[in-house]
Motif scaffolding. Structure first.
Motif, PDB file in Angstrom:
ATOM      1  N   TYR A 153       0.833  -1.208   0.000  1.00  0.00           N
ATOM      2  CA  TYR A 153       0.000   0.000   0.000  1.00  0.00           C
ATOM      3  C   TYR A 153       0.867   1.259   0.000  1.00  0.00           C
ATOM      4  CZ  TYR A 153      -3.444   3.388   1.800  1.00  0.00           C
ATOM      5  OH  TYR A 153      -4.251   4.483   1.984  1.00  0.00           O
ATOM      6  N   CYS A 154       1.864   1.315   0.870  1.00  0.00           N
ATOM      7  CA  CYS A 154       2.739   2.485   0.926  1.00  0.00           C
ATOM      8  C   CYS A 154       3.506   2.669  -0.375  1.00  0.00           C
ATOM      9  CB  CYS A 154       3.711   2.368   2.103  1.00  0.00           C
ATOM     10  SG  CYS A 154       2.936   2.558   3.718  1.00  0.00           S
ATOM     11  N   MET A 167       1.117   4.088  -2.982  1.00  0.00           N
ATOM     12  CA  MET A 167       0.767   5.483  -2.709  1.00  0.00           C
ATOM     13  C   MET A 167       1.976   6.408  -2.781  1.00  0.00           C
ATOM     14  SD  MET A 167      -2.442   5.200  -2.423  1.00  0.00           S
ATOM     15  CE  MET A 167      -2.721   6.934  -2.113  1.00  0.00           C
ATOM     16  N   GLY A 168       3.184   5.813  -2.847  1.00  0.00           N
ATOM     17  CA  GLY A 168       4.389   6.629  -2.958  1.00  0.00           C
ATOM     18  C   GLY A 168       4.748   7.371  -1.691  1.00  0.00           C
ATOM     19  N   ARG A 169       4.336   6.845  -0.540  1.00  0.00           N
ATOM     20  CA  ARG A 169       4.620   7.508   0.732  1.00  0.00           C
ATOM     21  C   ARG A 169       5.255   6.509   1.692  1.00  0.00           C
ATOM     22  NH1 ARG A 169       5.848  11.914   0.257  1.00  0.00           N
ATOM     23  NH2 ARG A 169       5.684  12.192   2.525  1.00  0.00           N
ATOM     24  N   PRO A 170       6.206   6.948   2.524  1.00  0.00           N
ATOM     25  CA  PRO A 170       6.877   6.024   3.431  1.00  0.00           C
ATOM     26  C   PRO A 170       6.057   5.753   4.692  1.00  0.00           C
ATOM     27  CG  PRO A 170       7.742   8.235   3.735  1.00  0.00           C
ATOM     28  CD  PRO A 170       6.761   8.324   2.598  1.00  0.00           C
ATOM     29  N   PRO A 171       6.221   4.573   5.288  1.00  0.00           N
ATOM     30  CA  PRO A 171       5.631   4.337   6.606  1.00  0.00           C
ATOM     31  C   PRO A 171       6.534   4.921   7.687  1.00  0.00           C
ATOM     32  CG  PRO A 171       6.755   2.362   5.868  1.00  0.00           C
ATOM     33  CD  PRO A 171       6.905   3.370   4.759  1.00  0.00           C
ATOM     34  N   ILE A 172       5.942   5.440   8.742  1.00  0.00           N
ATOM     35  CA  ILE A 172       6.707   5.896   9.893  1.00  0.00           C
ATOM     36  C   ILE A 172       6.153   5.208  11.134  1.00  0.00           C
ATOM     37  CG2 ILE A 172       7.221   8.113   8.821  1.00  0.00           C
ATOM     38  CD1 ILE A 172       5.206   9.391  10.772  1.00  0.00           C
TER      39      ILE A 172
END
Length: 322
Positions: A260-261, A264-269
């Motif tokens: 999923y990340c 969406m092109g976004r990192p998990p934090i």
């Protein structure tokens, strides 16, 4: 191969895995979990792949009177499977869904996960085991566990709380599309640090969108994601892109947090200070997004109503049902 996964001061060590399974666990448990060992009394999971051993326990189960034993805390219920407890303190539980057998000894903090071979469903079983141990040992009495997605925008944690079909994943996807970072999709964790700051983190779950809500999110998730399967690593998913062409027509989504990340092109934090509470509701009469402020007492009531209860399972700490 062996790897450790820690949540707070609680640690689970996993041994006997192929490198690709370790890679899948790291992709999907981290950064909520840390691969550095913590604590001095970890749970240990040993994976054994042997058809004859599995057959022996299956025959023993047929000869015994089996009971339904609560194993995993799911969304509002405990997933139960048939099993028994031996005089030596070992629980043996047969999981037909994931085609594996669990042998659990809580007193010595030891688990054997048995399967005929290292199929991909073992990965889901391991994620559930590690998550259940962390939930029972860290969350109970130490944190709030709302049914909520979570993100961080410019360092501020955003909790998106609500029941099934409220639009949590849709709103989370919109925030990620606008540049927010991912924390959790369905299970969030709220606790205080040593300085009493309220922190927002997550407990990893598969990202699932049901057919009746697909239309709300389909334009937000890139097309290839509709054919990816949660049990594969990112590398395996990209190698299997041909699956996407046949599976996308199913109009459903079930992918891992890492997939999923990536889509969406976004990192998990791992964590962010909690600053905002959102309680989405799908209203087909409204075009776009409409924001309605609510009172603090109303927010507290809604947050309480959407707590995920940690069910009593075979991992429940002493004093519980088991």
């Amino acid at each position: 191969m062996r790897e450790s996964f820690s949540y707070g001061s609680h640690c689970v060590e996993v041994d006997g895995l192929e490198p690709t399974t370790i890679a899948w666990l790291v992709e999907n448990l981290c950064p909520s979990f840390d691969t550095r060992s913590s604590g001095d009394n970890p749970y240990r999971i040993e994976c054994l792949f042997d058809p004859s051993v599995c057959e022996r326990f299956e025959r023993e189960g047929e000869a015994r009177g089996l009971s339904d034993l609560a194993l995993f805390s799911m969304d509002g219920y405990a997933a139960s499977h048939p099993g028994w407890k031996s005089d030596d303190g070992w629980w043996t539980i047969l999981d037909s869904e994931l085609r594996c057998i669990y042998r659990i000894n809580r007193s010595c903090r030891s688990i054997q996960l048995l399967a005929t071979h290292p199929r991909e469903s073992v990965r889901i079983a391991l994620l559930r085991l590690i998550r259940e141990i962390a939930s029972q040992e860290f969350l109970v009495g130490n944190a709030s566990h709302p049914h909520a997605a979570a993100a961080s925008a410019e360092g501020s944690g955003i909790l998106i709380c609500g029941p099934k079909r409220a639009g949590k994943t849709t709103l989370l996807s919109l925030l990620l599309q606008k540049g927010a970072d991912y924390i959790a999709n369905d299970r969030s964790v709220i606790c205080r640090d040593v300085d009493s700051e309220v922190l927002l983190s997550g407990m990893p779950t598969v990202v699932s969108v049901r057919q009746d809500t697909v239309s709300l999110i389909k334009e937000l998730v890139p097309a290839q994601g509709w054919g990816w399967l949660a049990r594969y690593t990112l590398g395996e998913s990209r190698q299997r892109e041909q699956v996407s062409n046949s599976a996308a027509a199913a109009n459903s989504l079930s992918i891992s947090p890492a997939q999923y990340c990536s889509l969406m092109g976004r990192p998990p934090i791992s964590v962010a200070p909690l600053k905002y509470l959102l309680f989405p509701r799908v209203d087909t009469r409204v075009r776009g997004i409409e924001i309605q402020p609510i009172k603090s007492w109303d927010a507290a009531t809604r947050l309480h109503e959407n707590q995920l209860e940690i069910s009593q399972t075979v991992f429940t700490v002493p004093g519980g049902q088991y």
